[in-house]
Scaffold this motif. Structure first.
Motif, PDB file in Angstrom:
ATOM      1  N   THR A   1       5.289   2.325  -8.896  1.00 31.21           N
ATOM      2  CA  THR A   1       4.940   1.038  -9.500  1.00 31.21           C
ATOM      3  C   THR A   1       5.703   0.836 -10.808  1.00 31.21           C
ATOM      4  O   THR A   1       5.655   1.689 -11.696  1.00 31.21           O
ATOM      5  CB  THR A   1       3.435   0.961  -9.764  1.00 31.21           C
ATOM      6  OG1 THR A   1       2.744   0.985  -8.509  1.00 31.21           O
ATOM      7  CG2 THR A   1       3.069  -0.311 -10.520  1.00 31.21           C
TER       8      THR A   1
ATOM      9  N   PRO B   1       2.172   5.343  -5.445  1.00 26.30           N
ATOM     10  CA  PRO B   1       1.690   4.603  -6.625  1.00 26.30           C
ATOM     11  C   PRO B   1       2.565   4.812  -7.854  1.00 26.30           C
ATOM     12  O   PRO B   1       2.724   3.890  -8.664  1.00 26.30           O
ATOM     13  CB  PRO B   1       0.285   5.180  -6.823  1.00 26.30           C
ATOM     14  CG  PRO B   1      -0.151   5.563  -5.447  1.00 26.30           C
ATOM     15  CD  PRO B   1       1.091   6.086  -4.783  1.00 26.30           C
TER      16      PRO B   1
ATOM     17  N   GLN C   1       0.833  -1.194   0.000  1.00 23.54           N
ATOM     18  CA  GLN C   1       0.000   0.000   0.000  1.00 23.54           C
ATOM     19  C   GLN C   1       0.872   1.251   0.000  1.00 23.54           C
ATOM     20  O   GLN C   1       2.024   1.225   0.474  1.00 23.54           O
ATOM     21  CB  GLN C   1      -0.916   0.008   1.210  1.00 23.54           C
ATOM     22  CG  GLN C   1      -2.051  -1.005   1.135  1.00 23.54           C
ATOM     23  CD  GLN C   1      -3.043  -0.836   2.265  1.00 23.54           C
ATOM     24  OE1 GLN C   1      -2.705  -0.335   3.333  1.00 23.54           O
ATOM     25  NE2 GLN C   1      -4.278  -1.252   2.027  1.00 23.54           N
TER      26      GLN C   1
ATOM     27  N   SER D   1      -0.270   0.243  -4.287  1.00 21.77           N
ATOM     28  CA  SER D   1      -1.684   0.561  -4.421  1.00 21.77           C
ATOM     29  C   SER D   1      -2.015   1.834  -3.636  1.00 21.77           C
ATOM     30  O   SER D   1      -1.417   2.106  -2.593  1.00 21.77           O
ATOM     31  CB  SER D   1      -2.535  -0.597  -3.920  1.00 21.77           C
ATOM     32  OG  SER D   1      -2.307  -0.821  -2.542  1.00 21.77           O
TER      33      SER D   1
ATOM     34  N   THR E   1       4.464  -3.166  -7.041  1.00 23.17           N
ATOM     35  CA  THR E   1       3.168  -2.541  -7.255  1.00 23.17           C
ATOM     36  C   THR E   1       2.739  -1.841  -5.975  1.00 23.17           C
ATOM     37  O   THR E   1       2.700  -2.467  -4.906  1.00 23.17           O
ATOM     38  CB  THR E   1       2.108  -3.578  -7.657  1.00 23.17           C
ATOM     39  OG1 THR E   1       2.545  -4.270  -8.837  1.00 23.17           O
ATOM     40  CG2 THR E   1       0.775  -2.905  -7.935  1.00 23.17           C
TER      41      THR E   1
END
Length: 119
Positions: free
Chosen positions: A91, A88, A13, A118, A116
């Motif tokens: 990513t 983000p 996250q 989020s 990745t």
């Protein structure tokens, strides 16, 4: 033949942390520098950070300064990328690369590891 093996990618996250590792094999590599690059979907590969094997000087792209830290463990011929406060926009597929002594540029690349973040 020299190989670079990355590990440590995953899903996290925003605001979280990950640590990437890159081990070179064989260990007697003759390394001048190692670096991390990344490539986001639809974008060109970009430099993230690098470290000189002798002396340990480090370099970062502006967007990761203060959040990412590159380090090395000489005995294991391993380089790490500690990534904190992930966003983000971080990513991407992250690639480890090595520049051997005498080479003009990075000439050995790992297979890449997906990171990745989020929102």
């Amino acid at each position: 033949q020299v190989q670079l093996v990355e590990s440590g990618g995953g899903l996290v996250q925003a605001g979280g942390s990950l640590r990437l590792s890159c081990a070179s094999s064989p260990r007697s590599f003759g390394t001048y520098a190692m670096g991390w690059f990344r490539q986001a979907p639809g974008k060109e590969r970009e430099f993230v950070a690098s470290i000189r094997w002798s002396g340990g000087m480090t370099y970062y792209t502006d967007s990761v300064k203060g959040r990412f830290t590159i380090s090395r463990e000489n005995a294991r011929n391993t380089v790490y990328l500690q990534m904190n406060s992930l966003k983000p926009e971080d990513t991407a597929v992250y690639y480890c690369a090595a520049q051997r002594i005498g080479a003009s540029d990075y000439d050995t690349w790992g297979q890449g590891t997906q990171v990745t973040v989020s929102s």
